[in-house]
Scaffold this active site. Structure first.
Site, PDB file in Angstrom:
ATOM      1  N   LYS A 148      51.381  16.157  35.803  1.00  0.00           N
ATOM      2  CA  LYS A 148      50.915  17.546  35.737  1.00  0.00           C
ATOM      3  C   LYS A 148      52.095  18.467  36.046  1.00  0.00           C
ATOM      4  O   LYS A 148      52.881  18.195  36.949  1.00  0.00           O
ATOM      5  CB  LYS A 148      49.780  17.800  36.724  1.00  0.00           C
ATOM      6  CG  LYS A 148      49.298  19.251  36.744  1.00  0.00           C
ATOM      7  CD  LYS A 148      47.960  19.404  37.415  1.00  0.00           C
ATOM      8  CE  LYS A 148      47.984  19.438  38.914  1.00  0.00           C
ATOM      9  NZ  LYS A 148      48.785  20.521  39.518  1.00  0.00           N
ATOM     10  N   GLU A 203      43.242  27.241  37.827  1.00  0.00           N
ATOM     11  CA  GLU A 203      43.082  27.494  39.271  1.00  0.00           C
ATOM     12  C   GLU A 203      42.884  28.983  39.541  1.00  0.00           C
ATOM     13  O   GLU A 203      43.685  29.826  39.094  1.00  0.00           O
ATOM     14  CB  GLU A 203      44.321  26.971  40.022  1.00  0.00           C
ATOM     15  CG  GLU A 203      44.236  27.209  41.523  1.00  0.00           C
ATOM     16  CD  GLU A 203      45.196  26.392  42.361  1.00  0.00           C
ATOM     17  OE1 GLU A 203      45.912  25.527  41.814  1.00  0.00           O
ATOM     18  OE2 GLU A 203      45.214  26.625  43.589  1.00  0.00           O
ATOM     19  N   GLU A 226      53.173  22.895  36.203  1.00  0.00           N
ATOM     20  CA  GLU A 226      52.637  24.255  36.300  1.00  0.00           C
ATOM     21  C   GLU A 226      53.374  25.192  35.356  1.00  0.00           C
ATOM     22  O   GLU A 226      54.603  25.129  35.256  1.00  0.00           O
ATOM     23  CB  GLU A 226      52.788  24.781  37.740  1.00  0.00           C
ATOM     24  CG  GLU A 226      52.018  23.969  38.757  1.00  0.00           C
ATOM     25  CD  GLU A 226      52.140  24.537  40.175  1.00  0.00           C
ATOM     26  OE1 GLU A 226      52.681  25.643  40.357  1.00  0.00           O
ATOM     27  OE2 GLU A 226      51.669  23.848  41.103  1.00  0.00           O
TER      28      GLU A 226
END
Ligand code: KIV
Length: 260
Positions: free
Chosen positions: A111, A179, A113
């Site tokens: 993952k 998020e 960002e």
């Protein structure tokens, strides 16, 4: 477990349960209690190491924890590992070198960002056999720029997030964490994309939900709005985890009180 099996669950309309995990004992326990995905999150900088942010976490530390989690999961659960701050932002080649080390340690997916700036790295990794989960909205590695607050709450930021999500999917991202964004925006992203969206503070309409393990266990002194203590009243760890999984699958978590 490999990506096609995980994606098949989502395609059947099943909600995906995701929980952070940092060691082998919890990996075994979570695997036995039907969590779909273990996320070796760089949140371990806060939960395990006691830092104020995820920024001090190193690639070597992520490799150490990914290795432990993968051994505990023993192939029964899909494992996603975070690329930590500074290990991928420079170039697609740097991202590949760091991601390869996490995959060698036992991750099934990495993952990272970021939006538009990450599209080329997502393409580079995907074309080389590394499944990528993208992460939009509140980006904890960018806390110095944004603080810890909900993101994309106006039309122009929401439009940008929608555009980034589409570009990341087109570049090959196979999953997307959202998020701390408004529920209506997360719903729109989920409807537009074909890949699963995993929400944390993004409302009930995502394909799946993720929580930080310590938030679920009630161990966080000042939990964020989107967290829920599933340990309270559960009696034991296994029951708390099963309650989390069933609340997600039934669409009962998150409620409006956990959303923006
Ligand atoms: O590191 C982490 O735990 C995460 C979740 C908040 C999604 O990235």
């Amino acid at each position: 477990m490999y990506l096609p099996q995980l994606l098949a669950r989502a395609e059947k309309g099943e909600k995906l349960s995701v929980l952070t995990c940092y060691d082998a004992s919890f990996a075994r326990l979570l695997a036995e209690n039907e969590i779909d995905v273990l996320l070796v999150g760089d949140s371990l900088g806060m939960t395990v190491q006691g830092h104020a942010s995820t920024l001090p976490v190193t690639l070597e530390q992520m490799i150490y924890h990914t290795d432990a989690v993968a051994r505990g999961a023993s192939g029964k659960v899909f494992v996603v590992a975070d690329l930590p701050f500074g290990s991928y932002q420079k170039s697609p080649e740097q991202a590949f070198e760091s991601a390869a080390r996490l995959m060698s340690a036992g991750a099934n997916m990495v993952k990272l960002e970021g939006g538009g700036i990450m599209v080329e790295s997502v393409r580079f990794l995907s074309q080389r056999g590394i499944p990528v989960c993208a992460h939009l909205g509140l980006l904890p590695q960018s806390v110095n720029a944004t603080g810890y607050r909900a993101q994309a709450r106006n039309a122009s930021e929401a439009g940008k997030l929608l555009e980034d999500a589409g570009n990341l999917e087109n570049a090959g991202a196979k999953m997307l964490v959202l998020e701390s964004i408004p529920s209506v925006l997360a719903e729109e992203v989920t409807q537009r994309l074909n890949i699963p969206t995993i929400g944390i503070g993004a409302g009930p309409h995502c394909t799946g939900q993720v929580l930080v393990l310590q938030d679920l266990l009630g161990l966080t002194p000042k939990p964020p709005r989107f967290a829920k203590d599933f340990m309270s009243g559960a009696g034991n760890l296994a029951a708390a985890i099963r309650n989390y999984v069933s609340a997600i699958k039934a669409g009962e978590f998150p409620g409006p009180e956990h959303s923006f």
